[in-house]
Design an enzyme around this catalytic site. Structure first.
Site, PDB file in Angstrom:
ATOM      1  N   HIS A 149      57.681  98.200 -13.068  1.00  0.00           N
ATOM      2  CA  HIS A 149      57.603  98.198 -11.943  1.00  0.00           C
ATOM      3  C   HIS A 149      58.013  99.467 -10.742  1.00  0.00           C
ATOM      4  O   HIS A 149      58.692  99.069  -9.781  1.00  0.00           O
ATOM      5  CB  HIS A 149      58.645  96.832 -11.087  1.00  0.00           C
ATOM      6  CG  HIS A 149      58.166  95.756 -11.543  1.00  0.00           C
ATOM      7  ND1 HIS A 149      58.325  95.212 -13.809  1.00  0.00           N
ATOM      8  CD2 HIS A 149      57.719  94.521 -11.489  1.00  0.00           C
ATOM      9  CE1 HIS A 149      58.113  94.363 -13.692  1.00  0.00           C
ATOM     10  NE2 HIS A 149      57.738  93.935 -12.402  1.00  0.00           N
ATOM     11  N   HIS A 197      51.754  84.433  -9.441  1.00  0.00           N
ATOM     12  CA  HIS A 197      52.536  84.430  -8.379  1.00  0.00           C
ATOM     13  C   HIS A 197      52.404  85.526  -7.646  1.00  0.00           C
ATOM     14  O   HIS A 197      51.300  86.748  -8.024  1.00  0.00           O
ATOM     15  CB  HIS A 197      54.183  84.787  -8.720  1.00  0.00           C
ATOM     16  CG  HIS A 197      53.824  86.204  -9.787  1.00  0.00           C
ATOM     17  ND1 HIS A 197      53.772  86.453 -10.712  1.00  0.00           N
ATOM     18  CD2 HIS A 197      55.141  87.367  -9.397  1.00  0.00           C
ATOM     19  CE1 HIS A 197      54.084  87.816 -11.006  1.00  0.00           C
ATOM     20  NE2 HIS A 197      54.925  88.154 -10.449  1.00  0.00           N
ATOM     21  N   GLU A 227      49.385  90.155 -14.234  1.00  0.00           N
ATOM     22  CA  GLU A 227      50.695  90.580 -14.972  1.00  0.00           C
ATOM     23  C   GLU A 227      50.065  89.860 -16.726  1.00  0.00           C
ATOM     24  O   GLU A 227      51.147  89.775 -17.790  1.00  0.00           O
ATOM     25  CB  GLU A 227      51.780  90.213 -14.855  1.00  0.00           C
ATOM     26  CG  GLU A 227      52.515  91.106 -14.211  1.00  0.00           C
ATOM     27  CD  GLU A 227      53.847  90.833 -13.321  1.00  0.00           C
ATOM     28  OE1 GLU A 227      54.584  91.938 -12.697  1.00  0.00           O
ATOM     29  OE2 GLU A 227      54.697  90.013 -13.736  1.00  0.00           O
ATOM     30  N   HIS A 268      59.291  87.316 -16.626  1.00  0.00           N
ATOM     31  CA  HIS A 268      60.387  87.992 -16.203  1.00  0.00           C
ATOM     32  C   HIS A 268      61.302  87.713 -15.008  1.00  0.00           C
ATOM     33  O   HIS A 268      61.193  89.271 -14.263  1.00  0.00           O
ATOM     34  CB  HIS A 268      59.545  89.319 -16.602  1.00  0.00           C
ATOM     35  CG  HIS A 268      59.139  90.037 -15.779  1.00  0.00           C
ATOM     36  ND1 HIS A 268      57.601  91.069 -16.421  1.00  0.00           N
ATOM     37  CD2 HIS A 268      58.336  90.018 -14.841  1.00  0.00           C
ATOM     38  CE1 HIS A 268      57.469  91.034 -15.165  1.00  0.00           C
ATOM     39  NE2 HIS A 268      57.433  90.688 -14.045  1.00  0.00           N
TER      40      HIS A 268
END
Ligand code: DHB
Ligand code: FE
Length: 280
Positions: free
Chosen positions: A59, A194, A241, A12
């Site tokens: 987020h 990440h 995630e 995303h």
């Protein structure tokens, strides 16, 4: 009855949304990212969902640090796009499917997964970027309604992969028992490896990502057992995630066919990962 024919796993990365919104997808940096979604967009047309059940994470947009539900089910009629950083994207409002969402709430909660019911929830890049990459540019509305499930992966402790996988199974039981003949497609979003902060900022681990995608398709139970420590160590702090992909996988059959995979490094601070899995 409702049925699940396929699942989609997709990153995303917010900069992907910005690239689409500002018309720079043909630039050399972005072209290979979007080339990998051409087949996906055709596949979406050929397998048009009636509803998407979209597992994503907020987020700190809808939820501040004051209230952090582990699993929050979007039961509202619509969800307003909103975002941190770049500001809200100029994409259509996301329409929900209240009848299916309340059926899922009823079924999954009585199946002993204690979801938080959201009758109002703004949605950020975690939800709108996966829709954009899979549908391409849209005009006034998204092609189908969406039932969002927001998973906490921002504040420790997030749910385990195992919990997410089993929740996916409960969601499948809920969809299978919905008394309307509709095609419900399930998205698991976020990732891949990440890390956005501190000494290891910029970490990307293609070996981990490949192993994750292989396990997801071929041995989902083993994939669901990857621990928080492994995500943190091997996939970076935001690699957690990826637990959301196990919800999607749990809602599919044990045997699936991987009809498409796309993996590209880099996109912003992460790798782009994407699979389409069809039930067999
Ligand atoms: C980036 C990735 C994310 O998952 C996110 O939520 C924000 C930023 C990035 O790669 O920059
Ligand atoms: Fe993210």
């Amino acid at each position: 009855m409702a049925y699940v024919k396929a699942g989609v796993g997709v990153s995303h990365v917010p900069a992907i949304g910005v690239a689409m919104d500002t018309g720079i997808t043909e630039q050399p940096y972005w072209q290979p990212v979007f080339a990998g979604f051409e087949k996906s967009r055709q596949w979406m047309k050929d397998n048009k969902p009636d509803v998407i059940f979209l597992v994503y994470n907020d987020h700190c947009t809808a939820f501040s640090a004051e209230v952090i539900p582990t699993f929050a089910l979007g039961c509202a009629a619509e969800f307003q796009p909103a975002d941190e950083g770049w500001g809200p994207r100029t994409v259509p409002i996301v329409k929900g499917h209240q009848k299916l969402a309340s059926h899922i709430a009823q079924s999954v909660i009585l199946d002993e997964f204690d979801l938080t019911i959201m009758n109002k929830m703004d949605v950020d890049h975690g939800l709108t970027v996966p829709l954009s990459v899979m549908f391409g540019e849209v005009e006034d509305e998204w092609p189908c309604p969406v039932v969002p499930l927001a998973v906490n992966v921002v504040q420790y402790p997030p749910p385990t992969g195992n919990r997410c996988y089993n929740l996916g199974k409960a969601i499948r039981r809920a969809i299978d028992s919905y008394d309307e003949d509709i095609n419900v497609m399930i998205f698991g979003t976020g990732g891949m490896s990440h890390q956005l902060q501190a000494q290891r900022a910029g970490l990307i681990n293609p070996e981990f990502d490949k192993r994750f995608l292989d396990l997801l398709t071929e041995d989902p139970v083993a994939g669901s057992q990857i621990s928080h420590l492994e995500y943190m160590r091997d996939a970076g702090s935001e690699g957690i995630e990826l637990v959301m992909w196990h919800v999607m996988r749990g809602a599919l059959n044990e045997k699936v066919e991987e009809v498409h995979r796309h993996y590209h490094v880099p996109a912003s601070n992460t790798a782009v990962g994407h699979v389409i899995l069809e039930n067999r």
